[in-house]
Scaffold this motif. Sequence first.
Motif, PDB file in Angstrom:
ATOM      1  N   ASN A 100      -4.697  27.788  -5.221  1.00 36.47           N
ATOM      2  CA  ASN A 100      -5.046  26.707  -6.067  1.00 36.47           C
ATOM      3  C   ASN A 100      -5.691  25.746  -5.058  1.00 36.47           C
ATOM      4  N   GLY A 101      -6.849  26.257  -4.572  1.00 35.49           N
ATOM      5  CA  GLY A 101      -7.782  25.157  -3.575  1.00 35.49           C
ATOM      6  C   GLY A 101      -8.511  24.393  -4.300  1.00 35.49           C
ATOM      7  N   LEU A 102      -9.669  23.727  -3.609  1.00 36.67           N
ATOM      8  CA  LEU A 102     -10.520  22.846  -4.154  1.00 36.67           C
ATOM      9  C   LEU A 102     -11.450  23.448  -5.276  1.00 36.67           C
ATOM     10  N   LEU A 103     -11.661  24.761  -5.401  1.00 30.35           N
ATOM     11  CA  LEU A 103     -12.355  25.127  -6.254  1.00 30.35           C
ATOM     12  C   LEU A 103     -11.823  25.289  -7.712  1.00 30.35           C
ATOM     13  N   THR A 104     -10.498  25.654  -7.338  1.00 27.97           N
ATOM     14  CA  THR A 104      -9.679  25.809  -8.724  1.00 27.97           C
ATOM     15  C   THR A 104      -8.585  24.939  -9.139  1.00 27.97           C
ATOM     16  N   SER A 105      -8.266  23.988  -8.364  1.00 26.83           N
ATOM     17  CA  SER A 105      -7.099  22.827  -8.821  1.00 26.83           C
ATOM     18  C   SER A 105      -7.781  21.955  -9.684  1.00 26.83           C
ATOM     19  N   GLN A 106      -6.714  21.236 -10.343  1.00 29.01           N
ATOM     20  CA  GLN A 106      -7.314  20.379 -11.239  1.00 29.01           C
ATOM     21  C   GLN A 106      -6.508  18.799 -11.289  1.00 29.01           C
ATOM     22  N   ASP A 107      -6.820  18.036 -11.964  1.00 24.90           N
ATOM     23  CA  ASP A 107      -6.039  16.618 -11.973  1.00 24.90           C
ATOM     24  C   ASP A 107      -5.620  16.181 -10.723  1.00 24.90           C
ATOM     25  N   GLU A 108      -4.336  15.923 -10.605  1.00 19.47           N
ATOM     26  CA  GLU A 108      -3.644  15.322  -9.441  1.00 19.47           C
ATOM     27  C   GLU A 108      -3.777  16.163  -8.141  1.00 19.47           C
ATOM     28  N   ASP A 109      -3.500  17.292  -8.528  1.00 22.42           N
ATOM     29  CA  ASP A 109      -3.616  18.195  -7.232  1.00 22.42           C
ATOM     30  C   ASP A 109      -5.218  18.192  -6.738  1.00 22.42           C
ATOM     31  N   TYR A 110      -5.892  18.291  -7.596  1.00 23.13           N
ATOM     32  CA  TYR A 110      -7.468  18.256  -7.007  1.00 23.13           C
ATOM     33  C   TYR A 110      -7.672  16.912  -6.413  1.00 23.13           C
ATOM     34  N   MET A 111      -7.356  15.937  -7.165  1.00 26.83           N
ATOM     35  CA  MET A 111      -7.722  14.668  -6.431  1.00 26.83           C
ATOM     36  C   MET A 111      -6.949  14.617  -4.942  1.00 26.83           C
ATOM     37  N   ARG A 112      -5.798  15.093  -4.889  1.00 26.02           N
ATOM     38  CA  ARG A 112      -5.063  14.931  -3.588  1.00 26.02           C
ATOM     39  C   ARG A 112      -5.565  15.890  -2.458  1.00 26.02           C
ATOM     40  N   GLN A 113      -6.001  16.847  -2.899  1.00 25.95           N
ATOM     41  CA  GLN A 113      -6.683  17.811  -1.941  1.00 25.95           C
ATOM     42  C   GLN A 113      -8.186  17.229  -1.538  1.00 25.95           C
ATOM     43  N   ARG A 114      -8.842  16.568  -2.432  1.00 27.77           N
ATOM     44  CA  ARG A 114     -10.202  16.155  -2.085  1.00 27.77           C
ATOM     45  C   ARG A 114      -9.938  14.948  -1.217  1.00 27.77           C
ATOM     46  N   ARG A 115      -9.114  14.196  -1.408  1.00 30.47           N
ATOM     47  CA  ARG A 115      -9.035  12.937  -0.602  1.00 30.47           C
ATOM     48  C   ARG A 115      -8.614  13.383   0.975  1.00 30.47           C
ATOM     49  N   LEU A 116      -7.500  14.529   1.186  1.00 32.64           N
ATOM     50  CA  LEU A 116      -7.412  14.800   2.295  1.00 32.64           C
ATOM     51  C   LEU A 116      -8.409  15.812   3.209  1.00 32.64           C
ATOM     52  N   VAL A 117      -9.274  16.281   2.153  1.00 33.48           N
ATOM     53  CA  VAL A 117     -10.409  17.153   2.788  1.00 33.48           C
ATOM     54  C   VAL A 117     -11.581  16.413   3.013  1.00 33.48           C
ATOM     55  N   GLN A 118     -11.693  15.365   2.279  1.00 36.12           N
ATOM     56  CA  GLN A 118     -13.200  14.659   2.216  1.00 36.12           C
ATOM     57  C   GLN A 118     -13.452  14.404   3.585  1.00 36.12           C
ATOM     58  N   PRO A 119     -12.623  13.634   4.568  1.00 38.13           N
ATOM     59  CA  PRO A 119     -13.281  13.184   5.810  1.00 38.13           C
ATOM     60  C   PRO A 119     -13.490  14.324   6.609  1.00 38.13           C
ATOM     61  N   LEU A 120     -13.447  15.653   6.278  1.00 33.77           N
ATOM     62  CA  LEU A 120     -13.827  16.726   7.187  1.00 33.77           C
ATOM     63  C   LEU A 120     -15.417  17.445   6.885  1.00 33.77           C
ATOM     64  N   ALA A 274      -0.904   8.502   4.383  1.00 33.29           N
ATOM     65  CA  ALA A 274       0.317   8.017   3.810  1.00 33.29           C
ATOM     66  C   ALA A 274       0.776   8.168   2.346  1.00 33.29           C
ATOM     67  N   ASP A 275      -0.316   8.239   1.537  1.00 33.55           N
ATOM     68  CA  ASP A 275      -0.037   8.594   0.256  1.00 33.55           C
ATOM     69  C   ASP A 275      -0.152   9.794  -0.367  1.00 33.55           C
ATOM     70  N   ASP A 276      -0.915  10.623   0.522  1.00 32.71           N
ATOM     71  CA  ASP A 276      -1.028  12.241   0.162  1.00 32.71           C
ATOM     72  C   ASP A 276      -0.594  13.163   1.090  1.00 32.71           C
ATOM     73  N   GLY A 277       0.344  12.770   1.951  1.00 33.04           N
ATOM     74  CA  GLY A 277       1.206  13.540   2.850  1.00 33.04           C
ATOM     75  C   GLY A 277      -0.035  14.635   3.569  1.00 33.04           C
ATOM     76  N   GLU A 278       0.684  15.938   3.661  1.00 30.07           N
ATOM     77  CA  GLU A 278      -0.363  16.703   4.522  1.00 30.07           C
ATOM     78  C   GLU A 278      -0.232  18.229   3.689  1.00 30.07           C
ATOM     79  N   PHE A 279      -0.858  19.142   4.023  1.00 31.06           N
ATOM     80  CA  PHE A 279      -0.774  20.529   3.392  1.00 31.06           C
ATOM     81  C   PHE A 279       0.110  21.075   3.998  1.00 31.06           C
TER      82      PHE A 279
END
Length: 483
Positions: A100-120, A274-279
Amino acid sequence: MATAQAPRTGSGVGTEIPRLEGSPLLGSLADLKSDALGTYLRAQHRHGDVVRIAAGPPGLRTELHCVFSAEGAQQVLASQAANFRKDNALYQEVRNAFGNGLLTSQDEDYMRQRRLVQPLFTKRRVDGYADAVASETAATLAAWEEAADGVVDVADEMMTLALRAVSRILFGTDVDATADVVDRCFPVITAYVMRRGYSPVNVPRDWPTPGNKRAAAALDELYAICDAIIAERRSPRAGAGAGAGAATETGPEAGAAGAPGEDLLSLLAAATSADDGEFDATELREQVLIFLLAGHETTATSLAFTLHLLGRHPELQDRARAEIAAVLGDRAPGAADLDRLPYLTQVLKEAMRLYPAAPALGRRSVAAAEVDGYAIPAGADVIVAPWVIHRHPEYWPDPERFDPDRFTPEAEAARPRYAWLPFGGGPRACIGQHFSMLESVIALAMLLRAYEFEAVDTDISVTAGITLRTTSPARCRIRRVEG
């Protein structure tokens, strides 16, 4: 182009969608299995920009609501994106295999992942990967010195180049082991995913059928090597190199792929807020697998078809090579050269128009909607087809002709935004767009500076898998550029 004039639907939302006729028993299932992209084109030519295609036997029939216009694509992917979700059968099979990575995740899962990954994936960070791409392209050029009879299959060669480049950026020094495993396991897994994603009935994945056992073995091998590297990156020794702030840009060294703690996996492992934790370890593996899937097959497709098309149009190849020589001379290309090679970029974009790596994008509607004037019911399977939109005569005169001048700034400004969408669009647009363009332009500049390409196979067959794939050789004769 024929446009169906249908009566208003009883719901009052849009007009009824015309249907492509198929057989009474299976609809258009056989056509979709043998040539889905040709079937979509035929549907658009016969019935217009929104068409229903039925597939499967009565009682198990799927009805695809296909969208072939730029306006319709923008509505599905952007302005009404919340109503069109990644809930169809194919996406579920991709989740089952790759997580359930960025390609397939949805809703809050997707938003959390996107926020963590975006700086990269900021421009500055991605620009730091240019040296890794140049290094792997140089290795390809060295290998070509031994090419038998001076002929290479550019589809195979670019798949290897793109896989090694993304593996180096993801894993740093672990590139050899990971690239070999991915090269061996991905074709087995993706074929399995496609077969299940488009089948009206599937046996449970844990039944000991030959297909299930082959896919399980490939997934086990792929998971094992990813988990081993992730564990190494998260060891105290590795963590000391990455540091808690590795996912932020803190200095000129940011993005130096291959430096200690600076490969993308180390940065993903260190990403935190602080809001999204880590993977956790499973989430890390899922992100890595999605990056491998989306990051090498798509770029490989763009590179291969760019080279092959130039191999069929020597005058355009010479024009691109002249620009490369004027800009680069003998030096290695870098990230800053992306803006200095406008014609080469136009060539790449035109190849991506004719051969989009994601030729069809699937969604499922949550509620009844209107798309391009047509009624889409709740729960409908929706296909947005870049393969067809990129050949729509309203946006692309003489659409099958290879013409990089379609992508001058003036020509691009005159077209609808969603007439060209190789990276999708809207809130789910590909996060790796800049990386793909950077990798492709750098690799093309080095390959074209060193070699002339002459197409040997002039008619290349393709199929729509998870990404666009060739089903026949794509060979080019290569000759060293003199001087």
